[in-house]
Design an enzyme around this catalytic site. Structure first.
Site, PDB file in Angstrom:
ATOM      1  CE1 TYR A  56      -4.287   1.678   0.971  1.00 57.29           C
ATOM      2  CE2 TYR A  56      -2.658   3.341   1.570  1.00 57.29           C
ATOM      3  CZ  TYR A  56      -3.966   2.990   1.272  1.00 57.29           C
ATOM      4  OH  TYR A  56      -4.956   3.948   1.276  1.00 57.29           O
ATOM      5  CE1 TYR A 120       4.578   2.579   1.698  1.00 58.01           C
ATOM      6  CE2 TYR A 120       6.191   4.335   1.986  1.00 58.01           C
ATOM      7  CZ  TYR A 120       5.795   3.172   1.368  1.00 58.01           C
ATOM      8  OH  TYR A 120       6.606   2.590   0.434  1.00 58.01           O
TER       9      TYR A 120
END
Length: 281
Positions: A56, A120
């Site tokens: 992702y 992230y």
């Protein structure tokens, strides 16, 4: 060798599919399917090596879709580790410069302490820990990946320079652009050889995003990709706020490549950029 690539449509997965046609490819893993059933599927496939190219990577979106980001970036590789341990399968996993805070002034070593700033980076840092629980596995950290497919800085700049009179680009974030094809070769090399531990792979040299954009413009003008000269304006990060903070300095130390990847060392980023852009004409 029986190999498996996790990922289908991303930049890295696309390049891996090109250079490893004999490997089985599992397409983008749906979030709802990242569960214990995945472990059984991987165990039953019984590969010798797995390259995980799924991630992702929407850095800002991860701040609002934290559960999904952790599902893909942490739970997926953790499940792969579990399956690999049952079959004594080697896992090659790709990580990111975003595991670092960017507060350093010299290139980060593979052994440098991680200190991610956003969701992230945090999810990728935790995944590294999970992957390295097995000493046979390999983590390859990279930075600023681009190619001729997918969404990336190179393609965005070309589109903007073809359609706008001026653009603003951040000039105080320093790193190293990386061609996805070179990164794919590094992953393949690690898969086929006894490369273990954490390594850094990016193209040689350093740049700011502004430097990167200027190089794209200069090469693009020479190759005829643009019909007009777009003004590229340098700005500070504070003038271009994002939901997730970026490391201001994320240059990766690549000394280990001379020992473990000596046959496939990367090019300087500017030379590699010219080669890639010439392929687009």
């Amino acid at each position: 060798m029986k190999g498996l690539i996790i990922g289908k449509s991303g930049q890295l997965a696309t390049e891996l599919h090109n250079i490893l046609p004999e490997f089985e490819k599992w397409g983008t893993v749906e979030v709802g399917n990242i569960d214990s059933g995945l472990v059984k599927r991987v165990v039953d496939y019984n590969a010798d090596v797995i390259i995980n190219a799924a991630a992702y990577t929407a850095v800002d979106a991860a701040e609002e879709s934290e559960q999904e980001a952790y599902k893909v970036n942490l739970e997926l590789p953790s499940l792969l580790v579990e399956a690999c341990s049952r079959n004594h399968t080697k896992l090659v996993h790709v990580s990111t410069d975003y595991v670092f805070s960017g507060e350093a002034s010299t290139p980060y070593l593979p052994s440098s302490a991680v200190s991610p700033l956003g969701v992230y980076g945090k999810s990728k840092a935790l995944a590294e820990t999970a992957v390295m629980r097995s000493s046979q596995n390999c983590v390859i950290r990279t930075s600023w990946v681009y190619s001729t497919v997918g969404n990336n800085f190179l393609k965005t700049m070309i589109k903007l320079m073809q359609t706008r009179d001026s653009i603003s680009v951040v000039c105080d974030q320093i790193g190293s652009p990386t061609w996805a094809g070179g990164l794919a070769r590094a992953c393949s090399h690690a898969a086929f050889n006894s490369v273990k531990g954490i390594h850094h792979w990016s193209d040689y040299g350093v740049a700011s995003w502004y430097d990167f954009a200027i190089a794209i413009q200069e090469i693009g003008l020479r190759l005829g990709l643009f019909s007009t000269h777009c003004q590229v304006i340098p700005i500070r990060s504070e003038d271009f706020p994002t939901k997730s903070p970026r490391p201001n300095f994320s240059v990766l130390d690549k000394e280990s490549l001379k020992r473990d990847f000596a046959d496939i060392l990367p090019n300087h980023w500017r030379k590699q950029l010219e080669i890639v852009m010439e392929s687009m004409v």
